[in-house]
Write a protein that holds these residues in place. Structure first.
Motif, PDB file in Angstrom:
ATOM      1  N   TYR A   1    -121.388 -39.194 -43.865  1.00 46.93           N
ATOM      2  CA  TYR A   1    -121.017 -38.578 -45.145  1.00 46.93           C
ATOM      3  C   TYR A   1    -120.665 -37.116 -44.941  1.00 46.93           C
ATOM      4  CZ  TYR A   1    -124.234 -42.433 -46.045  1.00 46.93           C
ATOM      5  OH  TYR A   1    -124.895 -43.637 -46.005  1.00 46.93           O
ATOM      6  N   SER A   2    -119.767 -36.586 -45.779  1.00 47.49           N
ATOM      7  CA  SER A   2    -119.331 -35.203 -45.608  1.00 47.49           C
ATOM      8  C   SER A   2    -120.245 -34.202 -46.301  1.00 47.49           C
ATOM      9  CB  SER A   2    -117.909 -35.036 -46.139  1.00 47.49           C
ATOM     10  OG  SER A   2    -117.879 -35.324 -47.528  1.00 47.49           O
ATOM     11  N   GLU A   3    -120.896 -34.640 -47.390  1.00 47.27           N
ATOM     12  CA  GLU A   3    -121.678 -33.671 -48.184  1.00 47.27           C
ATOM     13  C   GLU A   3    -122.814 -33.017 -47.407  1.00 47.27           C
ATOM     14  OE1 GLU A   3    -120.686 -36.550 -49.162  1.00 47.27           O
ATOM     15  OE2 GLU A   3    -119.491 -36.292 -50.988  1.00 47.27           O
ATOM     16  N   PRO A   4    -123.626 -33.805 -46.657  1.00 45.73           N
ATOM     17  CA  PRO A   4    -124.683 -33.143 -45.869  1.00 45.73           C
ATOM     18  C   PRO A   4    -124.119 -32.143 -44.874  1.00 45.73           C
ATOM     19  CG  PRO A   4    -125.037 -35.517 -45.927  1.00 45.73           C
ATOM     20  CD  PRO A   4    -123.685 -35.283 -46.504  1.00 45.73           C
ATOM     21  N   LEU A   5    -122.940 -32.469 -44.304  1.00 48.09           N
ATOM     22  CA  LEU A   5    -122.359 -31.553 -43.323  1.00 48.09           C
ATOM     23  C   LEU A   5    -121.872 -30.265 -43.975  1.00 48.09           C
ATOM     24  CD1 LEU A   5    -120.426 -33.745 -40.748  1.00 48.09           C
ATOM     25  CD2 LEU A   5    -122.598 -32.569 -40.484  1.00 48.09           C
ATOM     26  N   CYS A   6    -121.469 -30.334 -45.239  1.00 50.79           N
ATOM     27  CA  CYS A   6    -121.074 -29.110 -45.952  1.00 50.79           C
ATOM     28  C   CYS A   6    -122.246 -28.150 -46.007  1.00 50.79           C
ATOM     29  CB  CYS A   6    -120.666 -29.426 -47.399  1.00 50.79           C
ATOM     30  SG  CYS A   6    -119.056 -30.150 -47.539  1.00 50.79           S
TER      31      CYS A   6
ATOM     32  N   LEU B   1    -116.822 -22.828 -35.594  1.00 53.72           N
ATOM     33  CA  LEU B   1    -117.420 -23.888 -36.407  1.00 53.72           C
ATOM     34  C   LEU B   1    -116.310 -24.661 -37.107  1.00 53.72           C
ATOM     35  CD1 LEU B   1    -120.423 -24.421 -36.840  1.00 53.72           C
ATOM     36  CD2 LEU B   1    -120.338 -22.983 -38.846  1.00 53.72           C
ATOM     37  N   LYS B   2    -116.283 -25.980 -36.878  1.00 52.84           N
ATOM     38  CA  LYS B   2    -115.218 -26.775 -37.476  1.00 52.84           C
ATOM     39  C   LYS B   2    -115.786 -28.061 -38.074  1.00 52.84           C
ATOM     40  CE  LYS B   2    -111.100 -25.673 -34.658  1.00 52.84           C
ATOM     41  NZ  LYS B   2    -111.010 -24.314 -34.795  1.00 52.84           N
ATOM     42  N   LEU B   3    -115.351 -28.352 -39.299  1.00 54.40           N
ATOM     43  CA  LEU B   3    -115.737 -29.599 -39.944  1.00 54.40           C
ATOM     44  C   LEU B   3    -114.491 -30.478 -39.951  1.00 54.40           C
ATOM     45  CD1 LEU B   3    -117.671 -29.798 -43.332  1.00 54.40           C
ATOM     46  CD2 LEU B   3    -116.953 -31.669 -41.921  1.00 54.40           C
ATOM     47  N   THR B   4    -114.553 -31.571 -39.208  1.00 53.30           N
ATOM     48  CA  THR B   4    -113.343 -32.381 -39.076  1.00 53.30           C
ATOM     49  C   THR B   4    -113.603 -33.864 -39.285  1.00 53.30           C
ATOM     50  OG1 THR B   4    -113.704 -32.579 -36.700  1.00 53.30           O
ATOM     51  CG2 THR B   4    -112.246 -30.811 -37.410  1.00 53.30           C
TER      52      THR B   4
ATOM     53  N   LEU C   1    -112.568 -28.783 -48.706  1.00 51.97           N
ATOM     54  CA  LEU C   1    -111.130 -28.660 -48.916  1.00 51.97           C
ATOM     55  C   LEU C   1    -110.340 -28.995 -47.668  1.00 51.97           C
ATOM     56  CD1 LEU C   1    -111.157 -25.235 -50.782  1.00 51.97           C
ATOM     57  CD2 LEU C   1    -110.950 -27.497 -51.820  1.00 51.97           C
ATOM     58  N   PRO C   2    -109.522 -30.055 -47.716  1.00 55.29           N
ATOM     59  CA  PRO C   2    -108.673 -30.291 -46.549  1.00 55.29           C
ATOM     60  C   PRO C   2    -107.606 -29.201 -46.488  1.00 55.29           C
ATOM     61  CG  PRO C   2    -108.528 -32.094 -48.159  1.00 55.29           C
ATOM     62  CD  PRO C   2    -109.275 -30.991 -48.802  1.00 55.29           C
ATOM     63  N   ALA C   3    -107.107 -28.971 -45.281  1.00 48.77           N
ATOM     64  CA  ALA C   3    -106.047 -27.974 -45.129  1.00 48.77           C
ATOM     65  C   ALA C   3    -104.812 -28.446 -45.874  1.00 48.77           C
ATOM     66  CB  ALA C   3    -105.737 -27.786 -43.648  1.00 48.77           C
ATOM     67  N   LEU C   4    -104.031 -27.512 -46.384  1.00 51.14           N
ATOM     68  CA  LEU C   4    -102.837 -27.892 -47.139  1.00 51.14           C
ATOM     69  C   LEU C   4    -101.744 -28.431 -46.228  1.00 51.14           C
ATOM     70  CD1 LEU C   4    -102.770 -24.913 -49.640  1.00 51.14           C
ATOM     71  CD2 LEU C   4    -103.384 -27.277 -50.123  1.00 51.14           C
ATOM     72  N   GLN C   5    -101.734 -27.926 -44.995  1.00 44.42           N
ATOM     73  CA  GLN C   5    -100.774 -28.422 -44.005  1.00 44.42           C
ATOM     74  C   GLN C   5    -101.566 -28.883 -42.800  1.00 44.42           C
ATOM     75  OE1 GLN C   5     -97.146 -27.856 -42.897  1.00 44.42           O
ATOM     76  NE2 GLN C   5     -96.842 -28.485 -44.985  1.00 44.42           N
ATOM     77  N   MET C   6    -101.189 -30.006 -42.214  1.00 46.61           N
ATOM     78  CA  MET C   6    -101.891 -30.402 -41.002  1.00 46.61           C
ATOM     79  C   MET C   6    -100.909 -30.992 -40.015  1.00 46.61           C
ATOM     80  SD  MET C   6    -103.873 -33.884 -42.162  1.00 46.61           S
ATOM     81  CE  MET C   6    -103.815 -34.900 -40.700  1.00 46.61           C
TER      82      MET C   6
ATOM     83  N   PHE D   1    -111.463 -29.449 -42.433  1.00 51.80           N
ATOM     84  CA  PHE D   1    -111.866 -29.071 -43.793  1.00 51.80           C
ATOM     85  C   PHE D   1    -112.431 -27.659 -43.831  1.00 51.80           C
ATOM     86  CE2 PHE D   1    -111.438 -33.244 -45.598  1.00 51.80           C
ATOM     87  CZ  PHE D   1    -111.724 -34.116 -44.564  1.00 51.80           C
ATOM     88  N   GLN D   2    -112.196 -27.001 -44.960  1.00 53.88           N
ATOM     89  CA  GLN D   2    -112.884 -25.733 -45.235  1.00 53.88           C
ATOM     90  C   GLN D   2    -113.983 -26.045 -46.238  1.00 53.88           C
ATOM     91  OE1 GLN D   2    -112.215 -22.566 -44.073  1.00 53.88           O
ATOM     92  NE2 GLN D   2    -110.828 -23.623 -42.684  1.00 53.88           N
ATOM     93  N   VAL D   3    -115.072 -25.317 -46.159  1.00 55.45           N
ATOM     94  CA  VAL D   3    -116.139 -25.495 -47.145  1.00 55.45           C
ATOM     95  C   VAL D   3    -116.161 -24.256 -48.019  1.00 55.45           C
ATOM     96  CG1 VAL D   3    -118.594 -25.846 -47.507  1.00 55.45           C
ATOM     97  CG2 VAL D   3    -117.486 -26.878 -45.536  1.00 55.45           C
TER      98      VAL D   3
END
Lengths: 388, 311
Positions: free
Chosen positions: A330-335, A350-353, B286-291, B246-248
């Motif tokens: 799930y993405s929420e815990p990682l946020c 730091l990257k969330l992918t 938020l996903p990036a607008l361009q990928m 993604f950006q948080v």
């Protein structure tokens, strides 16, 4: 030390066309082991002692209702080759899908199976008894035959399990049994955690059946250390078992109960001479691990549904400039973890992918992406630990 | 040097990564002098947006800790193939980590594997392959461009990896690899990979192996698959992979009259019965607008154990 023979007590993958299943052969020699491949009963123990590869399902002539035995085979015949001289049509203009094209009934096919006809012979019968087969287009015929081979093909592959096959197999069986860790995401974890031989790695497996630990052990082939970090006694090791690792390949694996590690670190800190009552030892393997120290790991992988706040604690085991990967379905815990790490300046880069993955069908004049696709393969938070 | 072995502190000759922010990272080789364009040797001073860094002063500094510039600071990071991929000097279009990681896993690479790669290009994939196969494996890498071979050879030496790799100049499609029954895996990143399939078969072990081709265009992929089928490869699969980043962000949506509406008959006051305006706060992914939308198609296949091989 590459074992290429099918041996007792070992795991194998049995594959007929696109269907795969994982089996463990019996420990005892001489014991018969019957498995189901589709609707057929197959005596897997008849393949013992032979090298992995292609086998033909062979009927016992006296007793046709017994399980098929396996015979090494090099003469796989594709139905489309066998029947290529038949006519074909231009398009499906005259074909009506009324379910009445096939004249053989279910019972007739069962009778043919009972009579001991091979898969190829049954498919040939189906083609001969089909009113529409010879007016289908060539491509349509190929697709039809492929579909029939999935069910009736008399050849199977007995494969030696490897990470590529097992990752795909476990994910296709029941994704949440491995926290929806899709194979391409696993591949990313191996890179982002900088998995290499002669490194020291830690894995906190919160429900992936040991897939990542097995992948690391397979990659490093005995060179280095892999700490299996655990809190409770439920050991994640199904994939590790399925890999049939040799003792040399398993050597790097060490179990570290985090509570015990905490105790031994406290002991060092206090310089206690007193005997600390032994912490409740949860037995996983016979290993007596050397104490795992803070700031000692080159790479850390955390796989769980709830990475907060354990991930932050486990990063303390990582050396400065060490790589960590936190995987969560799930993405929420990682946020939350991302924000936490950011605020505490624990890491850089730091990257969330999320990995996006698609297979393609590539055939002459029939090339297109596959019709079904994975919608999700889990999320990764990766970074490099720094000392601020 | 520090590619081959994990170190805690910098030694002279090491390649290190200076990290300022995700868009500003630099790979630097730690040596006291550096050549100018004219060929003169001057003191190695590296300029960043936050000031200068005397590179030789990095010797003895610890990885993972801060480094000072004249007007700010950054972090000193240990090199990895991933960081190298992001910071190397491009001599060709390179492969990035998502494709690289899939290639390494799908080719079943591990310590001890023997790999053939063509073309070497800028050595991005090469570094990841070497990490996977060291210390007992070997990479044979080929490129038909002489200068590229020279540059990548120097990099392998600078990085302390020369014992694990042999880089040669060769036109793989015309002249093959000059290897027989050797490789566990072959990787082809060429404009016409179908022309190198026979050479790949010769190089692969008779006991079996894996092959991978990378092609940006579907036509190339189609031709390659036809050649693989014709030659007798099995389990041919074509796939592609991408990364979504993604950006948080913490988002606050103020309660604005623009969106205050209801069909039912209520007063101007909100459901709580008070006239207070409350915004909505939430943490957004938020996903990036361009990928990146496409890099290439990866085709994998298995070269089966040949019947000539006795077990």
């Amino acid at each position: 030390m590459d074992v290429n023979l099918i041996l007792n007590d070992h795991f194998v993958l049995v594959q007929r066309k696109s269907q795969m299943s994982l089996h463990q052969l019996p420990k005892k020699e001489g014991k018969q082991w019957t498995i189901k491949v589709g609707r057929d009963l197959v005596d897997l123990s008849s393949a013992l002692g032979k090298p992995h590869g292609t086998f033909k399902l062979s009927r016992n002539e006296e007793n046709k209702s017994k399980a098929f035995s396996l015979v090494p085979s090099n003469d796989v015949v594709e139905m489309k080759e066998k029947l290529k001289d038949l006519n074909s049509g231009e398009n499906n203009k005259e074909i009506w899908d009324d379910g009445k094209s096939q004249q053989l009934k279910k019972e007739d096919i069962e009778e043919l199976r009972g009579q001991g006809l091979t898969g190829s012979e049954i498919v040939t019968q189906l083609v001969e008894n089909s009113k529409t087969f010879q007016i289908k287009t060539e491509f349509s015929q190929e697709k039809y035959l492929s579909k029939k081979e999935e069910k009736y093909s008399e050849w199977v592959e007995i494969l030696k399990p490897n990470i590529r096959h097992l990752a795909k197999y476990f994910h296709s069986q029941d994704p949440m049994q491995i926290l929806n860790l899709r194979p391409d995401t696993l591949a990313m974890i191996m890179s982002l955690a900088n998995i290499k031989s002669n490194g020291k790695f830690g894995v906190f497996d919160g429900g992936c059946q040991g897939l990542v630990t097995a992948a690391i052990l397979d990659r490093i082939q005995g060179f280095g250390t892999v700490w299996n970090l655990c809190l409770k006694g439920i050991s994640q090791k199904r994939v590790i078992q399925a890999m049939n690792f040799s003792p040399e390949q398993l050597k790097p694996l060490k179990n570290a109960n985090l509570h015990k590690v905490k105790e031994s670190l406290k002991k060092e800190e206090n310089g206690d001479g007193d005997e600390v009552p032994a912490a409740k030892i949860i037995k996983l393997d016979e290993d007596a691990p050397q104490p795992l120290e803070l700031g000692s790991l080159d790479g850390l992988v955390v796989l769980c549904r709830r990475p907060n706040a354990i991930a932050k604690e486990l990063v303390k085991l990582l050396a400065p400039s060490g790589n960590f990967v936190i995987f969560c379905p799930y993405s929420e815990p990682l946020c939350e973890t991302y924000t936490d790490f950011r605020e505490c300046n624990l890491a850089v880069n730091l990257k969330l992918t999320e990995a996006w993955f698609r297979l393609h069908q590539v055939l002459p004049l029939r090339t297109h992406p596959e019709v079904n696709m994975s919608g999700s393969g889990g999320y990764i938070l990766s970074g490099i630990k720094v000392v601020s | 040097m520090s590619f081959a072995k994990t170190k805690h502190a910098v030694e002279e000759g090491d390649t290190v990564i200076i990290y300022v922010n995700p868009q500003a990272m630099y790979a630097i080789q730690v040596k006291p002098l550096i050549a100018t364009k004219k060929g003169d040797m001057v003191e190695n001073i590296f300029q960043t947006a936050y000031g200068a860094l005397k590179v030789q002063e990095l010797v003895g500094k610890k990885f993972g800790h801060k480094v000072q510039f004249s007007r700010g600071w950054g972090y000193l990071l240990h090199p990895t193939p991933e960081l190298w991929t992001l910071n190397l000097l491009h001599r060709t279009q390179i492969l990035y980590t998502p494709d690289i990681s899939l290639i390494v896993m799908q080719l079943d690479l591990k310590a001890g594997s023997i790999v053939v790669e063509s073309g070497t290009g800028s050595g991005s994939l090469s570094h990841a392959i070497i990490r996977a196969i060291a210390p007992t494996g070997h990479l044979h890498t080929f490129d038909f461009h002489q200068q590229r071979v020279e540059i990548v050879t120097k990099e392998f030496i600078d990085h302390g990896l020369e014992t694990f790799v042999t880089a040669k100049q060769r036109d793989a499609c015309k002249d093959g690899f000059d290897l027989e029954d050797t490789a566990d895996a072959v990787f082809l990143d060429l404009p016409n990979p179908w022309l190198a399939i026979s050479h790949a078969v010769k190089a692969l072990k008779n006991s079996g192996g894996r092959i991978c081709t990378f092609s940006p265009c579907i036509e190339q992929t189609q031709k390659t698959c036809e050649a693989l089928v014709a030659k007798g490869f099995k389990c041919i699969e074509t796939m592609e992979c991408l990364q979504r980043e993604f950006q948080v962000k913490n988002i606050t949506l103020p309660d604005v009259d623009d969106y205050n509406f209801s069909f039912s008959q209520t007063t101007d006051k909100d459901s709580e019965g008070n006239g207070k305006k409350e915004g909505r706060k939430f943490r957004a992914l938020l996903p990036a607008l361009q990928m990146a939308g496409h890099t290439g198609y990866l085709t994998f296949a298995t070269w089966p154990r040949q019947s000539s091989v006795q077990i």
